[in-house]
Design an enzyme around this catalytic site. Structure first.
Site, PDB file in Angstrom:
ATOM      1  N   ASP A  76      -9.433   5.275  10.405  1.00 40.35           N
ATOM      2  CA  ASP A  76      -9.659   5.435   8.959  1.00 40.35           C
ATOM      3  C   ASP A  76      -9.245   6.821   8.465  1.00 40.35           C
ATOM      4  OD1 ASP A  76     -10.828   2.897   8.569  1.00 40.35           O
ATOM      5  OD2 ASP A  76     -12.735   3.641   9.345  1.00 40.35           O
ATOM      6  N   ASP A 134      -8.281   0.030  -2.834  1.00 37.55           N
ATOM      7  CA  ASP A 134      -9.029   1.131  -3.484  1.00 37.55           C
ATOM      8  C   ASP A 134      -8.530   1.567  -4.859  1.00 37.55           C
ATOM      9  OD1 ASP A 134     -10.577   1.151  -1.241  1.00 37.55           O
ATOM     10  OD2 ASP A 134      -9.931   3.100  -0.506  1.00 37.55           O
ATOM     11  N   SER A 175      -6.028   9.011   3.365  1.00 31.85           N
ATOM     12  CA  SER A 175      -4.857   8.133   3.306  1.00 31.85           C
ATOM     13  C   SER A 175      -3.873   8.553   2.222  1.00 31.85           C
ATOM     14  CB  SER A 175      -5.294   6.676   3.082  1.00 31.85           C
ATOM     15  OG  SER A 175      -5.870   6.168   4.260  1.00 31.85           O
ATOM     16  N   TYR A 189       0.833  -1.209   0.000  1.00 31.77           N
ATOM     17  CA  TYR A 189       0.000   0.000   0.000  1.00 31.77           C
ATOM     18  C   TYR A 189       0.868   1.260   0.000  1.00 31.77           C
ATOM     19  CZ  TYR A 189      -4.063   2.888   1.425  1.00 31.77           C
ATOM     20  OH  TYR A 189      -5.080   3.816   1.475  1.00 31.77           O
ATOM     21  N   ARG A 222      -1.590   8.082  -3.918  1.00 33.27           N
ATOM     22  CA  ARG A 222      -2.492   7.093  -3.317  1.00 33.27           C
ATOM     23  C   ARG A 222      -3.798   7.744  -2.869  1.00 33.27           C
ATOM     24  NH1 ARG A 222       0.125   4.422   1.811  1.00 33.27           N
ATOM     25  NH2 ARG A 222      -0.850   6.173   2.874  1.00 33.27           N
ATOM     26  N   ASP A 223      -4.853   6.944  -2.790  1.00 29.89           N
ATOM     27  CA  ASP A 223      -6.153   7.386  -2.277  1.00 29.89           C
ATOM     28  C   ASP A 223      -6.673   8.570  -3.100  1.00 29.89           C
ATOM     29  OD1 ASP A 223      -8.254   6.962  -0.556  1.00 29.89           O
ATOM     30  OD2 ASP A 223      -7.467   8.181   1.073  1.00 29.89           O
TER      31      ASP A 223
HETATM   32  C1  BGC Z   1      -4.079   3.995   6.440  1.00 33.30           C
HETATM   33  C2  BGC Z   1      -2.778   3.254   6.619  1.00 33.30           C
HETATM   34  C3  BGC Z   1      -2.947   2.114   7.604  1.00 33.30           C
HETATM   35  C4  BGC Z   1      -4.122   1.241   7.214  1.00 33.30           C
HETATM   36  C5  BGC Z   1      -4.398   0.170   8.235  1.00 33.30           C
HETATM   37  C6  BGC Z   1      -5.196   3.034   6.083  1.00 33.30           C
HETATM   38  O1  BGC Z   1      -6.416   3.703   6.079  1.00 33.30           O
HETATM   39  O2  BGC Z   1      -3.937   4.970   5.446  1.00 33.30           O
HETATM   40  O3  BGC Z   1      -1.800   4.142   7.073  1.00 33.30           O
HETATM   41  O4  BGC Z   1      -1.774   1.350   7.667  1.00 33.30           O
HETATM   42  O5  BGC Z   1      -5.282   2.001   7.052  1.00 33.30           O
HETATM   43  O6  BGC Z   1      -4.821   0.702   9.422  1.00 33.30           O
END
Ligand code: BGC
Length: 431
Positions: A386, A208, A168, A156, A161-162
């Site tokens: 989140d 995502d 995120s 990830y 990203r996102d």
């Molecule tokens: C976050 C990450 C995190 C993951 C698991 C995502 O929403 O952006 O930083 O590692 O959730 O908690």
């Protein structure tokens, strides 16, 4: 001559100095940390995030195994015959959380969560070295128990990203050589994994990202990222396929790709990756409901899901699997149920951030009741946030400010104690 008083003062200080080493899996750094910053021998201090560093087994001297890279045709469920490894980082988050809970019964229940396997997210390049210690420890477990061990990770760190949300937003930007940096991140993961062909690894690829390509191209950040996402995803899939890592691309969830109009276009995008990557043997299928709250099988439709006939993940998968197969991708599934214990808790299916009223969900199992589904899993480590509810923060997303979202929320991925306690209390089935 040293005076007696000085000696006793020294005696008081010396033990502090010599014991100032954190144990394996103990904390050894992070913003605001005042404790030990070095680790006991045979372990090294590894950065997990800016808030937390942890002592992990020193894997620098671990020899590459002579076991050949697995080539077994992955037409079998990778979970079969394997014990799923428990991530010590999540266990340490959970035990720290239980320690500050005032209700003893709830605290005892909370501790049970540390024994339920979750995925480890590699959401920054700084976290990658942690994988070495994890795999070394999983190998130890495998040797000691004589039982095959499986380690679950999430890849990830895409550039930009996102792209349809803010919470995120990641560390790499396409405009700042993000594609090269991302490939380097994948190379670092691969170099570590290569040392452990004797372990089975399951990886979820980039939550995502491809779902955004299917439905969110009206967001400039997504449209701009499409080519890079595709190039990077194919790069990862090819690199990990060579190492025998079983992979599931992230496939959104039924409130997103499960709408009848979205299923086919989404299947085409996923199958394009599979085909262009050369039909990788270890690209087993798709992961759904990652970090979301949908039921596997709902007894009746949550009003928020009307009029989608695919009102739970099982119905979605029954429709998605044949669409993928028709596009040339014979995919199997894993489904996140970590926070899906309580249903009918949101007025709109588009609420995704720190939903109030949620509870831990069904436990991971290979007994899925569906020929399409390999395993029920916990992907989002319940209790990790989140997204922040602080409107002044750069990564503040409006979804995290809605009435449905619990307030007082820290940055995405950080520990959210009140949220964890709610998940424990509402766990269904009970812990
Ligand atoms: C976050 C990450 C995190 C993951 C698991 C995502 O929403 O952006 O930083 O590692 O959730 O908690």
């Amino acid at each position: 001559m040293i005076k007696l008083a000085t000696l006793s003062a020294l005696a008081a200080i010396v033990p502090l100095l010599v014991s100032a080493q954190a144990p394996v899996w103990g904390q050894c750094g992070g913003a605001g940390w005042n404790g030990a910053t070095t680790c006991v021998s045979d372990s090294v201090c590894t950065v997990v995030s800016q808030w937390y560093s942890q002592c992990t087994p020193d894997a620098s001297t671990v020899p590459t195994s002579t076991t050949p890279v697995p080539t077994q045709a992955p037409d079998t469920n990778p979970y079969t015959g394997h014990d799923v490894w428990l991530t010590p980082f999540y266990a340490s988050e959970v035990s720290a959380a239980a320690a500050v809970m005032t209700n003893a019964a709830q605290a005892a229940n909370a501790l049970k969560v540390a024994k339920i396997p979750t995925f480890t997210w590699f959401d920054t390049v700084a976290k990658v070295p942690m994988l070495d210690g994890y795999l070394a420890s999983a190998r130890e477990q495998q040797k000691k128990s004589g039982k095959k061990v499986l380690v679950q990770i999430v890849v990830y760190d895409l550039p930009d990203r996102d792209c349809s949300a803010k919470a995120s937003h990641g560390e790499f930007e396409i405009a700042k050589d993000g594609v090269t940096k991302y490939k380097n991140y994948v190379d670092q993961l691969a170099a570590i994994i290569k040392k452990y062909p004797d372990l089975r690894i399951v990886a979820i690829i980039e939550p995502d990202s491809l779902a955004n390509m299917a439905t969110n191209m009206s967001f400039p950040k997504c449209a701009n990222a499409a080519a890079a996402y595709k190039e990077c995803t194919i790069y990862t899939v090819k690199a990990l396929n060579k190492l025998g890592v079983y992979m599931y691309l992230d496939g959104g969830h039924t409130g997103w790709l499960g709408w009848p109009d979205n299923i086919e276009p989404a299947a085409k995008i996923m199958a394009e990756i599979y085909n262009e990557a050369g039909k990788p043997k270890f690209l087993r299928g798709m992961a759904t409901n990652v970090s979301n709250f949908n039921a596997l099988r709902a007894s009746s439709p949550d009003p928020a899901t009307v009029p989608n006939p695919n009102y739970d993940e099982s119905r979605f998968i029954d429709a998605f699997a044949p669409a993928l197969a028709a596009s040339g991708f014979p995919a199997k599934f894993i489904v996140d149920q970590g926070r899906s214990g309580v249903q009918n808790i949101r007025p709109s299916w588009s609420n995704w951030c720190n939903l109030k009223g949620a509870g831990f969900g069904m436990r991971p199992t290979s007994n899925t009741g569906s020929p399409h589904i390999d395993q029920i899993v916990w992907v989002k480590p319940g209790g990790e946030c989140d997204g922040t509810s602080d409107t002044t923060k750069e990564r503040y997303d409006e979804n995290c400010g809605l009435e449905t979202a619990m307030k007082g929320a820290p940055e995405a991925g950080q520990w959210f104690q009140a949220y964890f306690e709610m998940l424990v209390k509402n766990a269904t089935p009970a812990l």
